[in-house]
Design a protein around this motif. Structure first.
Motif, mmCIF file in Angstrom:
data_model
loop_
_atom_site.group_PDB
_atom_site.id
_atom_site.type_symbol
_atom_site.label_atom_id
_atom_site.label_comp_id
_atom_site.label_asym_id
_atom_site.label_seq_id
_atom_site.Cartn_x
_atom_site.Cartn_y
_atom_site.Cartn_z
ATOM 1 N N SER A 1 42.759 24.840 37.905
ATOM 2 C CA SER A 1 42.344 23.446 37.754
ATOM 3 C C SER A 1 41.080 23.116 38.546
ATOM 4 O O SER A 1 40.498 22.044 38.362
ATOM 5 N N GLU A 2 40.638 24.022 39.404
ATOM 6 C CA GLU A 2 39.510 23.723 40.293
ATOM 7 C C GLU A 2 38.168 24.122 39.672
ATOM 8 O O GLU A 2 38.091 25.060 38.873
ATOM 9 N N PRO A 3 37.094 23.398 40.068
ATOM 10 C CA PRO A 3 35.763 23.718 39.537
ATOM 11 C C PRO A 3 35.334 25.153 39.780
ATOM 12 O O PRO A 3 34.591 25.725 38.979
ATOM 13 N N PHE A 4 35.802 25.753 40.861
ATOM 14 C CA PHE A 4 35.402 27.130 41.171
ATOM 15 C C PHE A 4 35.848 28.084 40.071
ATOM 16 O O PHE A 4 35.129 29.020 39.724
ATOM 17 N N HIS A 5 37.033 27.851 39.537
ATOM 18 C CA HIS A 5 37.513 28.695 38.437
ATOM 19 C C HIS A 5 36.789 28.340 37.141
ATOM 20 O O HIS A 5 36.340 29.232 36.406
ATOM 21 N N LYS A 6 36.709 27.063 36.858
ATOM 22 C CA LYS A 6 36.056 26.606 35.624
ATOM 23 C C LYS A 6 34.659 27.195 35.479
ATOM 24 O O LYS A 6 34.297 27.737 34.425
ATOM 25 N N TRP A 7 33.867 27.144 36.544
ATOM 26 C CA TRP A 7 32.484 27.617 36.447
ATOM 27 C C TRP A 7 32.373 29.129 36.593
ATOM 28 O O TRP A 7 31.387 29.720 36.157
ATOM 29 N N SER A 8 33.382 29.769 37.179
ATOM 30 C CA SER A 8 33.419 31.239 37.168
ATOM 31 C C SER A 8 33.634 31.738 35.740
ATOM 32 O O SER A 8 32.999 32.709 35.301
ATOM 33 N N VAL A 9 34.538 31.071 35.017
ATOM 34 C CA VAL A 9 34.782 31.433 33.614
ATOM 35 C C VAL A 9 33.533 31.172 32.777
ATOM 36 O O VAL A 9 33.145 31.994 31.934
ATOM 37 N N TRP A 10 32.876 30.054 33.038
ATOM 38 C CA TRP A 10 31.616 29.751 32.346
ATOM 39 C C TRP A 10 30.593 30.850 32.606
ATOM 40 O O TRP A 10 29.922 31.330 31.680
ATOM 41 N N ALA A 11 30.492 31.287 33.869
ATOM 42 C CA ALA A 11 29.534 32.338 34.232
ATOM 43 C C ALA A 11 29.875 33.647 33.530
ATOM 44 O O ALA A 11 28.972 34.363 33.060
ATOM 45 N N SER A 12 31.158 33.964 33.438
ATOM 46 C CA SER A 12 31.545 35.220 32.774
ATOM 47 C C SER A 12 31.152 35.181 31.294
ATOM 48 O O SER A 12 30.677 36.178 30.744
ATOM 49 N N ASP A 13 31.331 34.023 30.658
ATOM 50 C CA ASP A 13 30.940 33.882 29.254
ATOM 51 C C ASP A 13 29.424 33.990 29.079
ATOM 52 O O ASP A 13 28.939 34.624 28.134
ATOM 53 N N GLU A 14 28.704 33.366 30.013
ATOM 54 C CA GLU A 14 27.236 33.399 29.942
ATOM 55 C C GLU A 14 26.693 34.815 30.127
ATOM 56 O O GLU A 14 25.739 35.223 29.457
#
Length: 332
Positions: free
Chosen positions: A45-58
């Motif tokens: 639920s935290e931004p750290f996970h959300k944006w880590s997943v975004w980074a992995s996709d990018e």
């Protein structure tokens, strides 16, 4: 065999070679895909996970699928100390981790955990782009063999407790959980508290069963980890402006082309900026949200805490270099 037949056979052989080469090339691209593990200890639920997943996709997108990064949240690959060690062992490839844990490998990097070194979030974000951070990160790279790509604003750390903490004197003898890293000791020790290192995943239970009386973390973390369920007082001490580092294991970084290193760095820095901004935004609204949940949110005199800490502790007491501290304090 007639000449025409020989020519036909030759053409077919050439065609077969071309088809084989094409198939091999296609197979080569598929087999060249590298799968990487990105580990952290934060909730989904935290931004750290959300944006880590975004980074992995990018990363997958920008490298045309040559790198596929799977993110493992919530200590699923181990405690913070474990995943830091995992970079060296090769059990993880990328981590999101506190500078204090990287400081176990290169201590000067953890000077940012000295209490009240940062004025606020913006001061820390300027530090992330400063020469002093670049120099400390470079020295960590040399010592560890790993590579720091980005710094993320984690939040200002505040004390939650069973009893009300309003003044520095209220910290005396308080049994307070701190992360299992030396950098976090200066604040509680300088105020006479009993600092107790406990792994992040075990904090809720330790608070619930009375192993400790207090803990300290940023407001978004207090919400995500539900510490407010077992602690009814939050004192807005803001004693440490915390950060996370994105670190790529040396065995991975050394094999990246210069072009891929640029992609990884840019993506991870973008993710760090986005996560940090999310945290800053949430901090401004969470005080009221906690009050609505019936939590006693206490506004303290931060200057009183700062003066009490600095009276009893200095960076060199904890093995940090005074010059690093002074350069960071001076950042405008």
């Amino acid at each position: 065999m007639k000449k025409r037949e020989l020519t036909t056979i030759a053409i077919k052989l050439v065609a077969a070679c071309v088809l084989f080469t094409g198939a091999a090339g296609t197979f080569g691209i598929a087999s060249a895909q590298t799968k990487l593990k990105w580990a952290h200890v934060y909730e989904t639920s935290e931004p750290f996970h959300k944006w880590s997943v975004w980074a992995s996709d990018e990363i997958k997108k920008r490298t045309n699928g040559r790198y596929e990064v799977q993110v493992f949240p919530a200590s699923s690959l181990g405690k913070e100390s474990d995943i830091n060690q995992g970079l060296t062992l090769g059990t993880v490839d990328i981590i999101l981790s506190g500078s204090s844990f990287a400081g176990n490998t290169y201590k000067p990097l953890a000077v940012t955990y000295f209490p009240f070194i940062f004025r606020d979030a913006e001061h820390q974000l300027k530090y992330a782009k400063s020469d002093v951070f670049k120099e400390l990160a470079k020295d960590y790279d040399a010592k560890s063999g790993n590579h720091i790509t980005a710094l993320t604003y984690y939040g200002a750390r505040h004390v939650t407790s069973n009893k009300q903490v309003r003044t520095p004197a209220d910290m005396k003898d308080l049994k307070i959980r701190v992360p299992d890293a030396p950098a976090y000791l200066a604040f509680p020790k300088s105020l006479g508290a009993n600092a107790t290192p406990i792994a992040f995943a075990e904090v809720y239970l330790a608070l619930q069963n009375g192993t400790v009386d207090a803990q300290e973390n940023p407001l978004p973390t207090i919400l995500a980890k539900k510490f407010f369920e077992v602690q009814k007082n939050i004192s807005l001490t803001g004693h440490i402006v915390d950060s996370l580092l994105t670190i790529v294991g040396g065995s991975v970084w050394s094999k990246l082309s210069d072009a891929d290193k640029k992609i990884f760095s840019e993506v991870m820095q973008d993710a760090a900026e986005k996560a940090g901004r999310d945290i800053i935004a949430s901090e401004t609204r969470l005080v009221e949200e906690f009050k609505q949940k019936g939590i006693n949110v206490i506004t303290v005199d931060k200057n009183a805490f700062r003066e009490a800490v600095l009276k009893n502790a200095k960076p060199t007491d904890y093995g940090y270099r005074q010059i690093d501290y002074d350069r960071i304090i001076a950042i405008k």
